[in-house]
Design a protein around this motif. Structure first.
Motif, PDB file in Angstrom:
ATOM      1  N   SER A  27       0.824  -1.215   0.000  1.00 10.75           N
ATOM      2  CA  SER A  27       0.000   0.000   0.000  1.00 10.75           C
ATOM      3  C   SER A  27       0.849   1.253   0.000  1.00 10.75           C
ATOM      4  O   SER A  27       0.482   2.269  -0.617  1.00 10.75           O
ATOM      5  CB  SER A  27      -0.948   0.006   1.206  1.00 10.75           C
ATOM      6  N   GLN A  48      -3.099   4.996 -10.486  1.00  7.23           N
ATOM      7  CA  GLN A  48      -4.436   4.767  -9.953  1.00  7.23           C
ATOM      8  C   GLN A  48      -5.262   3.954 -10.948  1.00  7.23           C
ATOM      9  O   GLN A  48      -4.905   3.830 -12.116  1.00  7.23           O
ATOM     10  CB  GLN A  48      -5.141   6.103  -9.673  1.00  7.23           C
ATOM     11  N   SER A 105      -5.568 -10.360  -2.057  1.00  9.32           N
ATOM     12  CA  SER A 105      -7.001 -10.043  -2.135  1.00  9.32           C
ATOM     13  C   SER A 105      -7.792 -11.180  -2.772  1.00  9.32           C
ATOM     14  O   SER A 105      -8.912 -11.480  -2.356  1.00  9.32           O
ATOM     15  CB  SER A 105      -7.219  -8.744  -2.902  1.00  9.32           C
ATOM     16  N   LYS A 107     -14.997  -2.909  -8.733  1.00 13.88           N
ATOM     17  CA  LYS A 107     -14.467  -1.684  -8.144  1.00 13.88           C
ATOM     18  C   LYS A 107     -14.058  -1.914  -6.693  1.00 13.88           C
ATOM     19  O   LYS A 107     -13.090  -1.314  -6.207  1.00 13.88           O
ATOM     20  CB  LYS A 107     -15.507  -0.567  -8.241  1.00 13.88           C
ATOM     21  N   ALA A 108     -14.763  -2.794  -5.990  1.00 13.43           N
ATOM     22  CA  ALA A 108     -14.377  -3.131  -4.617  1.00 13.43           C
ATOM     23  C   ALA A 108     -13.030  -3.851  -4.604  1.00 13.43           C
ATOM     24  O   ALA A 108     -12.189  -3.619  -3.715  1.00 13.43           O
ATOM     25  CB  ALA A 108     -15.451  -4.001  -3.969  1.00 13.43           C
ATOM     26  N   ASP A 109     -12.808  -4.725  -5.595  1.00 10.95           N
ATOM     27  CA  ASP A 109     -11.514  -5.411  -5.709  1.00 10.95           C
ATOM     28  C   ASP A 109     -10.394  -4.403  -5.937  1.00 10.95           C
ATOM     29  O   ASP A 109      -9.294  -4.548  -5.396  1.00 10.95           O
ATOM     30  CB  ASP A 109     -11.536  -6.414  -6.862  1.00 10.95           C
ATOM     31  N   GLU A 110     -10.669  -3.384  -6.752  1.00  7.26           N
ATOM     32  CA  GLU A 110      -9.657  -2.365  -7.028  1.00  7.26           C
ATOM     33  C   GLU A 110      -9.214  -1.683  -5.735  1.00  7.26           C
ATOM     34  O   GLU A 110      -8.018  -1.500  -5.491  1.00  7.26           O
ATOM     35  CB  GLU A 110     -10.205  -1.324  -8.007  1.00  7.26           C
ATOM     36  N   GLN A 111     -10.175  -1.300  -4.917  1.00  7.85           N
ATOM     37  CA  GLN A 111      -9.839  -0.631  -3.655  1.00  7.85           C
ATOM     38  C   GLN A 111      -9.084  -1.556  -2.720  1.00  7.85           C
ATOM     39  O   GLN A 111      -8.175  -1.130  -1.997  1.00  7.85           O
ATOM     40  CB  GLN A 111     -11.119  -0.115  -2.984  1.00  7.85           C
ATOM     41  N   LEU A 124      -5.444  -1.611  -3.760  1.00 14.70           N
ATOM     42  CA  LEU A 124      -4.730  -0.371  -3.406  1.00 14.70           C
ATOM     43  C   LEU A 124      -4.456  -0.264  -1.911  1.00 14.70           C
ATOM     44  O   LEU A 124      -3.484   0.382  -1.505  1.00 14.70           O
ATOM     45  CB  LEU A 124      -5.529   0.847  -3.874  1.00 14.70           C
ATOM     46  N   THR A 125      -5.292  -0.874  -1.092  1.00 11.70           N
ATOM     47  CA  THR A 125      -5.164  -0.700   0.360  1.00 11.70           C
ATOM     48  C   THR A 125      -4.568  -1.889   1.095  1.00 11.70           C
ATOM     49  O   THR A 125      -4.308  -1.789   2.300  1.00 11.70           O
ATOM     50  CB  THR A 125      -6.538  -0.365   0.966  1.00 11.70           C
TER      51      THR A 125
END
Length: 475
Positions: free
Chosen positions: A8, A17, A45, A131-135, A138-139
């Motif tokens: 992260s 991004q 993930s 989109k949840a997988d993307e976040q 990233l985190t």
């Protein structure tokens, strides 16, 4: 000494991004450690919901892609994952093969953006990430070692072979008999696949303009030079059809018998009719004749980007069996298994360029592409973009338009009409009193401002886009 990093932190400092489809950034931002950080975060993930020991990797023809793939594969090795490297293949070929093998995959590609940029697309065993997988990627806080050495790459050709078989098994071998097909190969990731695929279906194929330099073809903003080339090639070689794609082979670019490129949403509409699709999900930027087509029982409008189209499939699947979607760029997403010629075509919930092209040609077997298009309601769209336009400036313009659309309309020089309705689904979409549409939206992949327009004739739609972008570029 082994340097330990945290994913992260590396990603947060990289400047890279997620856009509408995949992580995007400058080539200089995709260092080996950034590629490794993305990879380790993706592995962790995915392991929360899936069990796997292998992961597939492929690339496009960008000069920077092989080195990025090496960093990804080294990171997979460090994470205890066996990497299967499929070399340069279209993104849908990689995604489809990985889905059949029930494993995640990573595609190193910047799609249609300029060669000084690149990107990474990620796929779950069941298709594109959300989109949840993307976040989550990233985190994730994953400890990993810095990349010091890059491995050699050994190519497995299974993805290329399976992707061709997907379509050659679907159609009769004489589907394209008597057709002369030109393939604008440029630097497309699928250029070593397409000739054999079309020839196996009976076409006589003419190879057009292969280049070792990367060509950033945008199927939503086709360059005038490419329009002229298609018309010239069509006449010079007596072509019935021209096929091409963007850089990673997931967005089609097809031309009719006169060498005129078709808009991607018109191609998607014709493909959906040929597949007898019941319910569609399409971005709000697509031609409005799609939602009005009587062949479809439902048409859902989404934000722009394949993840948003795919997210709508689960809702449509509650009621309908034959589900699909497509974008204005022509990328076709098959949301369910469907039967074609008495055979089953498996779902492929990611953009694909080959399926819509072949379905169009199957319709044109007893007609012509020009006549198929002319039979549709005459509503025309056009789009283009300003490149190297600061994203913050784009957002400021949209904020102005949302607050006072009439003032923005006057500022961009559109006179004698008013704003009848506004749509903020994705960007600013203004329906005007004369039934024309102007839609402004910052690109999710690069510092670009896109403008879409729709009108009752092409000349008006193009003039609206050209004038709007010309004036905005002076802001």
């Amino acid at each position: 000494m082994v340097t330990k990093l945290i994913s992260s932190e590396v990603l947060g400092a990289s400047g890279v991004q997620f856009g509408t489809s995949g992580a995007r950034g400058l080539v200089t931002q995709f260092t080996p450690d950034v590629c490794a950080a993305f990879t380790h975060a993706f592995v962790v993930s995915m392991r929360r919901n899936f069990t796997f020991n292998q992961m597939a990797v492929a690339i496009d023809n960008r000069p920077s892609s092989p080195a990025m793939a090496k960093a990804v594969i080294q990171a997979l090795t460090d994470a205890g994952i066996d990497a299967v490297y499929y070399g340069v293949v279209p993104t849908p070929a990689l995604a489809f093969t990985a889905m059949q093998d029930n494993m995640p995959c990573i595609m190193v590609t910047g799609s249609h953006i300029p060669f000084d940029r690149n990107g990474i697309k990620f796929y779950r065993p069941d298709g594109e990430i959300t989109k949840a997988d993307e976040q989550a990627i990233l985190t994730e806080k994953v400890d990993f070692r810095a990349i010091n050495d890059l491995p050699e790459l050994t190519i497995d050709f299974r993805a290329a072979e399976l992707y061709q078989t997907r379509y050659t098994d679907l159609f009769y071998a004489d589907l394209l008999t008597g057709k002369r097909v030109g393939i604008y190969e440029h630097s497309s990731a699928g250029r070593d696949i397409y000739q054999g695929l079309f020839e196996s279906l009976g076409a006589e194929v003419v190879s057009l303009e292969r280049t070792d330099e990367f060509v950033p073809i945008d199927t939503e903003a086709v360059a005038e030079s490419d329009k002229e080339k298609a018309r010239f090639w069509s006449k010079q070689y007596s072509l019935d059809f021209i096929f091409s794609t963007d850089g990673d082979g997931d967005r089609p670019l097809v031309a009719d018998e006169s060498g005129e490129w078709l808009r991607g949403d018109i191609l998607g509409l014709l493909c959906s009719k040929a597949l007898q699709i019941e319910a569609l999900a399409v971005p709000v930027s697509c031609n409005t004749i799609i939602a009005k087509s009587p062949e479809f029982e439902a048409v859902s409008k989404t934000r722009i980007g394949s993840p948003h189209v795919i997210a709508e499939f689960s809702e449509l699947a509650k009621t309908y069996k034959r589900i699909a979607g497509f974008e204005a760029n022509g990328g076709y997403l098959l949301g369910s298994d469907v039967s074609v010629n008495g055979k089953y075509l498996k779902t492929l919930p990611t953009r694909d360029a080959v399926l819509p092209a072949l379905m169009l040609l199957s319709l044109a077997k007893t007609s012509s592409i020009k006549s198929l298009v002319s039979q549709l309601p005459q509503r025309f769209t056009h789009s283009d973009r300003i490149q190297n336009f600061e994203t913050q400036k784009s957002r400021s313009i949209l904020a102005e338009g949302k607050g006072n659309p009439e003032a923005l309309l006057a500022r961009i020089g559109v006179k004698d009409v008013s704003v009848s309705n506004t749509d903020f689904t994705d960007g600013l979409r203004m329906l005007l009193s004369d039934s024309t549409i102007i839609h402004l939206r910052p690109s999710g992949n690069a510092p670009e401002l896109r403008c879409y327009a729709e009108a009752n004739d092409f000349e008006t739609a193009k003039a609206l886009v050209d004038s709007t972008l010309s004036i905005i570029s002076q802001f």
